[in-house]
Write an enzyme that holds these catalytic residues in place. Structure first.
Site, PDB file in Angstrom:
ATOM      1  N   ARG A  74      -7.972  -7.195   6.028  1.00 29.14           N
ATOM      2  CA  ARG A  74      -7.468  -8.538   5.769  1.00 29.14           C
ATOM      3  C   ARG A  74      -8.620  -9.367   5.230  1.00 29.14           C
ATOM      4  NH1 ARG A  74      -3.470 -11.320   8.345  1.00 29.14           N
ATOM      5  NH2 ARG A  74      -4.028 -12.875   6.799  1.00 29.14           N
ATOM      6  N   ARG A 131       1.800  -0.622  -0.274  1.00 29.23           N
ATOM      7  CA  ARG A 131       2.103  -0.141  -1.627  1.00 29.23           C
ATOM      8  C   ARG A 131       0.881   0.520  -2.250  1.00 29.23           C
ATOM      9  NH1 ARG A 131       0.291  -2.156  -6.189  1.00 29.23           N
ATOM     10  NH2 ARG A 131      -0.430  -4.032  -5.132  1.00 29.23           N
TER      11      ARG A 131
END
Length: 316
Positions: free
Chosen positions: A144, A126
């Protein structure tokens, strides 16, 4: 009631959020014990899109609820799949933190000040899609890690900037690291971002009663609309999705304003639509705006090719 066993992930952010809920329950007269639970999302080094998306952070805790090892669970709401979990109830949605994203950049830079070619890290499709749509010439790199790890990529000179949820930095007392709070006009947050979900078994009336006082009506209405939109899009759209609902004053009382984004991973296509509806009908509002996005071409966008729930992301 005996001591409430409150399940939480082991990350610093998760335990901070859970401790906040525990403090509210203790202030209401309940005894609370935190129970740490390791989830697949905590132990895997793979990208969320490769291991199943948002549900990887919730499944182990939900299993602990269902088998009676814990009484209450605290989730970041955007970590929860939109489909209801049989036997479980989101018993409270406490007042929401600021839902916006923030930039943490080298040299105190803002998005507009980053030179073309700057490398910006995010684990969120997104965010990546909306940053690409801004046309700033940034290189988006998937990452991450928890908040400390991600900020460390910048302070160690491995990245020029990272994008994080403001709520996570706020809860950890690290808002000073943010160099810009990103306007939702540029980057809409994930559905449910900044909100917590307090979940318990549907058959535990005693626990439902104990946590009910934590529920904030405006927050619940807003996130219900956002998640209804995401749920409606999941059947026919693989594009990254952002959404933000806000309670506003209308001519005849309170209304709900909902904005949404769906776009391609590379930023070449972006759909931004908005709708206002009754405060009392958040699910219908979300479904209507989702249908507008689908009618306007969201279903034809070549977005992420992974499962629908991977379009949300974890904040830590």
């Amino acid at each position: 009631m005996t001591t409430l066993r409150l399940g939480t992930r082991r990350s610093r952010l998760a335990t901070t959020q859970s401790q906040w809920v525990a403090d509210q329950l203790e202030a209401a007269g309940h005894e609370v014990e935190l129970v740490e639970i390791t989830t697949e999302g905590d132990v895997s080094a793979q990208a969320l899109t490769a291991i199943g998306g948002t549900g990887v952070f919730a499944s182990a805790i939900r299993h602990a609820l269902l088998d009676g090892r814990i009484d209450v669970a605290v989730h970041s709401l955007k970590d929860l799949p939109t489909a209801p979990e049989p036997g479980l109830t989101i018993a409270a949605v406490p007042v929401r933190e600021d839902s916006r994203d923030v930039l943490v950049a080298r040299d105190g830079l803002t998005l507009g000040e980053l030179p073309q070619g700057s490398v910006v890290g995010t684990g969120s499709p997104r965010r990546a899609a909306q940053l690409a749509a801004l046309g700033l010439g940034l290189e988006i790199r998937p990452i991450r890690g928890n908040v400390d790890t991600r900020i460390g990529f910048v302070t160690e000179g491995l990245l020029d900037a990272v994008v994080l949820a403001r709520a996570g930095l706020s809860r950890l007392g690290r808002l000073g690291d943010a160099t810009e709070v990103i306007d939702p006009i540029q980057v809409l947050p994930a559905p449910g971002q900044g909100a917590l979900a307090v979940e318990c078994r549907s058959d535990r009336a005693d626990v439902l009663d104990a946590v009910a006082s934590l529920d904030d009506a405006d927050t619940r209405v807003a996130v219900t609309a956002e998640r209804a939109l995401l749920r409606a899009l999941e059947a026919g759209c693989t594009a990254p999705v952002g959404a933000l609902a806000e309670v506003v004053e209308g001519d005849d009382g309170l209304e709900l304003s909902l904005r949404a984004f769906a776009g391609s991973d590379d930023g070449t296509i972006e759909l931004r639509r908005s709708l206002v509806g009754p405060y009392t009908e958040p699910e219908a509002l979300g479904a209507r705006l989702a249908q507008i996005l689908l009618d306007d071409g969201a279903a034809d966008i070549e977005g992420t090719t992974t499962t629908a729930t991977s379009r949300s992301e974890h904040v830590s």
